[in-house]
Design a protein around this motif. Structure first.
Motif, PDB file in Angstrom:
ATOM      1  N   GLU A  77     -28.699   2.576  19.112  1.00 26.39           N
ATOM      2  CA  GLU A  77     -29.089   1.576  18.118  1.00 26.39           C
ATOM      3  C   GLU A  77     -28.146   0.379  18.146  1.00 26.39           C
ATOM      4  O   GLU A  77     -28.589  -0.772  18.082  1.00 26.39           O
ATOM      5  N   ARG A  78     -26.872   0.652  18.237  1.00 26.28           N
ATOM      6  CA  ARG A  78     -25.895  -0.436  18.235  1.00 26.28           C
ATOM      7  C   ARG A  78     -26.111  -1.371  19.418  1.00 26.28           C
ATOM      8  O   ARG A  78     -26.142  -2.602  19.270  1.00 26.28           O
ATOM      9  N   ALA A  84     -29.532  -3.286  19.076  1.00 28.01           N
ATOM     10  CA  ALA A  84     -29.458  -4.329  18.048  1.00 28.01           C
ATOM     11  C   ALA A  84     -28.694  -5.544  18.555  1.00 28.01           C
ATOM     12  O   ALA A  84     -29.094  -6.690  18.335  1.00 28.01           O
ATOM     13  N   SER A 121     -30.882  -7.096  13.247  1.00 27.22           N
ATOM     14  CA  SER A 121     -30.087  -6.172  12.435  1.00 27.22           C
ATOM     15  C   SER A 121     -30.492  -4.739  12.771  1.00 27.22           C
ATOM     16  O   SER A 121     -31.598  -4.481  13.270  1.00 27.22           O
ATOM     17  N   ARG A 122     -29.607  -3.804  12.466  1.00 27.19           N
ATOM     18  CA  ARG A 122     -29.943  -2.396  12.719  1.00 27.19           C
ATOM     19  C   ARG A 122     -31.047  -1.932  11.787  1.00 27.19           C
ATOM     20  O   ARG A 122     -31.807  -1.030  12.130  1.00 27.19           O
ATOM     21  N   ARG A 171     -34.321  -0.188  13.229  1.00 30.62           N
ATOM     22  CA  ARG A 171     -34.768   1.133  12.766  1.00 30.62           C
ATOM     23  C   ARG A 171     -36.213   1.096  12.290  1.00 30.62           C
ATOM     24  O   ARG A 171     -36.975   2.042  12.497  1.00 30.62           O
TER      25      ARG A 171
END
Length: 239
Positions: free
Chosen positions: A47-48, A51, A57-58, A62
């Motif tokens: 995810e990091r 993103a 943004s995370r 998501r």
């Protein structure tokens, strides 16, 4: 010797526009899945990392991943070896295809593909390819030849993206990925014909052979014959 390939992964996971961050994030992730850049059962970047690369943004990321999970394209797993993985079996696109195809839209997509992919084959053959570049082409060719009906379109798309990748042009790779997504949306509306798949594999071999031999004219001609065959089927079923 390291490859000078500009990867489709890099081309697809590029920053999105702020105005439609969620929608474009879904589009980029779906492109990566449906074009075979991230294969069935494989893990998406963290995810990091996603993103940061997409410039969102995370929270937005998501939401996009959740939307794709709800649609059956990815699964999220917890734990030490967790993450987001491409589903082993993707939803059948034929079940989602509705509406009529405008003839102008069809010809626009086919014209763009013709120009981009013929040019990509010619440009790839004009380069001095590294051993890693050559292995990338032969490996994706072998995967396309071995693919069954259920996975053929993704493996086919991956080979075409590999040809663009070895041109070392990130802009061209991005353009081919976008054009291929449009063509796949059209292909999803027609049946997969097994004799055509065999013919396509022969044409794929001719394209890759010409690129590896460093023959731009032959590579362009072989690709032109291939994309014209696909265009004929699309016109027959959709026009």
């Amino acid at each position: 010797m390291e490859s000078s390939v500009v990867s489709a992964n890099e081309a697809l996971f590029r920053p999105v526009r702020a105005g439609n961050a969620f929608e474009e994030t879904v589009e980029r992730l779906l492109q990566a899945v449906r074009l075979g850049v991230v294969g069935a059962g494989e893990r998406l970047p963290s995810e990091r990392e996603l993103a940061e690369r997409l410039g969102v943004s995370r929270v937005t990321l998501r939401e996009a991943i959740r939307a794709l999970a709800d649609a059956g394209y990815v699964v999220s797993r917890r734990g030490r070896y967790g993450g987001t993985f491409v589903s082993d079996v993707l939803p059948d696109p034929a079940e989602r295809v509705t509406g009529e195809i405008d003839g102008t839209e069809l010809e626009d997509a086919l014209c763009l593909r013709y120009v981009l992919e013929n040019g990509a084959a010619e440009a790839a053959a004009a380069r001095t390819l590294s051993p890693a570049d050559r292995q990338h082409l032969t490996g994706t060719l072998a995967e396309a030849e071995a693919a069954g009906l259920a996975d053929y379109r993704r493996r086919d798309s991956r080979l075409h993206l590999a040809i663009a990748e070895v041109t070392a042009s990130g802009s061209l790779t991005t353009a081919v990925a976008d054009a291929r997504t449009r063509v796949n949306q059209l292909l999803d509306r027609i049946p997969l014909l097994e004799p055509n798949l065999g013919h396509s594999n022969v044409q794929h071999q001719a394209i890759v052979d010409a690129i590896l031999a460093g023959d731009p004219a032959a590579a362009r001609q072989a690709m032109a014959e291939h994309v014209e065959g696909t265009a004929s089927l699309l016109r027959a079923f959709l026009a």
